[in-house]
Design a protein around this motif. Structure first.
Motif, PDB file in Angstrom:
ATOM      1  N   UNK A  48       1.210   9.164  13.701  1.00  0.00           N
ATOM      2  CA  UNK A  48       0.021   8.383  13.639  1.00  0.00           C
ATOM      3  C   UNK A  48       0.295   7.357  12.283  1.00  0.00           C
ATOM      4  N   UNK A  49       1.846   6.989  12.407  1.00  0.00           N
ATOM      5  CA  UNK A  49       1.973   5.313  11.303  1.00  0.00           C
ATOM      6  C   UNK A  49       0.817   4.452  11.803  1.00  0.00           C
ATOM      7  N   UNK A  50       0.781   4.222  10.633  1.00  0.00           N
ATOM      8  CA  UNK A  50       0.318   3.029  10.565  1.00  0.00           C
ATOM      9  C   UNK A  50       0.728   1.913  11.396  1.00  0.00           C
ATOM     10  N   UNK A  51      -0.217   1.598  12.607  1.00  0.00           N
ATOM     11  CA  UNK A  51       0.466   0.118  13.008  1.00  0.00           C
ATOM     12  C   UNK A  51       0.394  -1.438  12.377  1.00  0.00           C
ATOM     13  N   UNK A  52       0.859  -2.123  12.942  1.00  0.00           N
ATOM     14  CA  UNK A  52       1.484  -3.064  11.933  1.00  0.00           C
ATOM     15  C   UNK A  52       0.065  -4.317  13.214  1.00  0.00           C
ATOM     16  N   UNK A  53       0.209  -5.846  12.078  1.00  0.00           N
ATOM     17  CA  UNK A  53      -0.822  -6.547  13.348  1.00  0.00           C
ATOM     18  C   UNK A  53      -0.218  -7.199  13.695  1.00  0.00           C
ATOM     19  N   UNK A  54      -1.308  -7.162  15.400  1.00  0.00           N
ATOM     20  CA  UNK A  54      -0.341  -7.888  16.598  1.00  0.00           C
ATOM     21  C   UNK A  54      -0.117  -6.267  17.599  1.00  0.00           C
TER      22      UNK A  54
END
Length: 156
Positions: A48-54
């Motif tokens: 559940x890693x933070x996803x990048x913008x986009x």
């Protein structure tokens, strides 16, 4: 004889102590809690890693908040929203990831978003042809939801 006296005394103390203690029913509580605090959402699979913008399209954000993914998803049933799988490490993404923190509105308001797939909240991808030419929306957020494929129902 002396040993028997101590055993009986210990048994009596145990009996009176357990009788004086109020009985309670066993309770099982399973709480998943809240998902990670990430500015642009997090991947719907462990860790559940933070996803990048986009990575996520606008229909994944309602009222400035992420609808969640994986076990932390809190949107409606049957939801599929646009994602850009080029930002998915399972498909070779090796770029940067944002730090944990609250949602941050990107200056382009999703104008540069280019969805390549539909995804359900646990990260199962579907192309528009496989899933039909519509999306089950998450509610159409104030930041670009709705529109051609946005949240708010089925668009045929």
């Amino acid at each position: 004889m002396r040993g028997l006296k101590y055993v009986l005394l210990a048994a009596a103390i145990f009996f009176f102590a357990s009788a004086a203690t109020p009985k309670s029913e066993a309770q099982i509580s399973i709480g998943i809690g809240v998902g990670p605090s990430c500015p642009y959402g997090y991947y719907g699979y462990a860790p559940y890693r933070c996803s990048p913008y986009g990575y996520y399209g606008p229909e994944w954000f309602v009222g400035g908040g992420f609808v969640g993914a994986g076990p932390y998803y809190h949107g409606g049933p049957g939801f599929y929203g646009h994602v850009n799988h080029q930002y998915d490490p399972r498909y070779g993404y090796h770029g940067g990831y944002p730090s944990h923190g609250p949602y941050r509105e990107n200056p382009d308001h999703f104008q540069s978003f280019h969805g390549s797939r539909y995804s359900d909240p646990v990260g199962h991808y579907h192309t528009e042809q496989q899933h039909g030419s519509y999306t089950h929306g998450g509610g159409g957020g104030e930041h670009g939801g709705g529109g051609e494929h946005g949240g708010g129902g089925e668009h045929h």
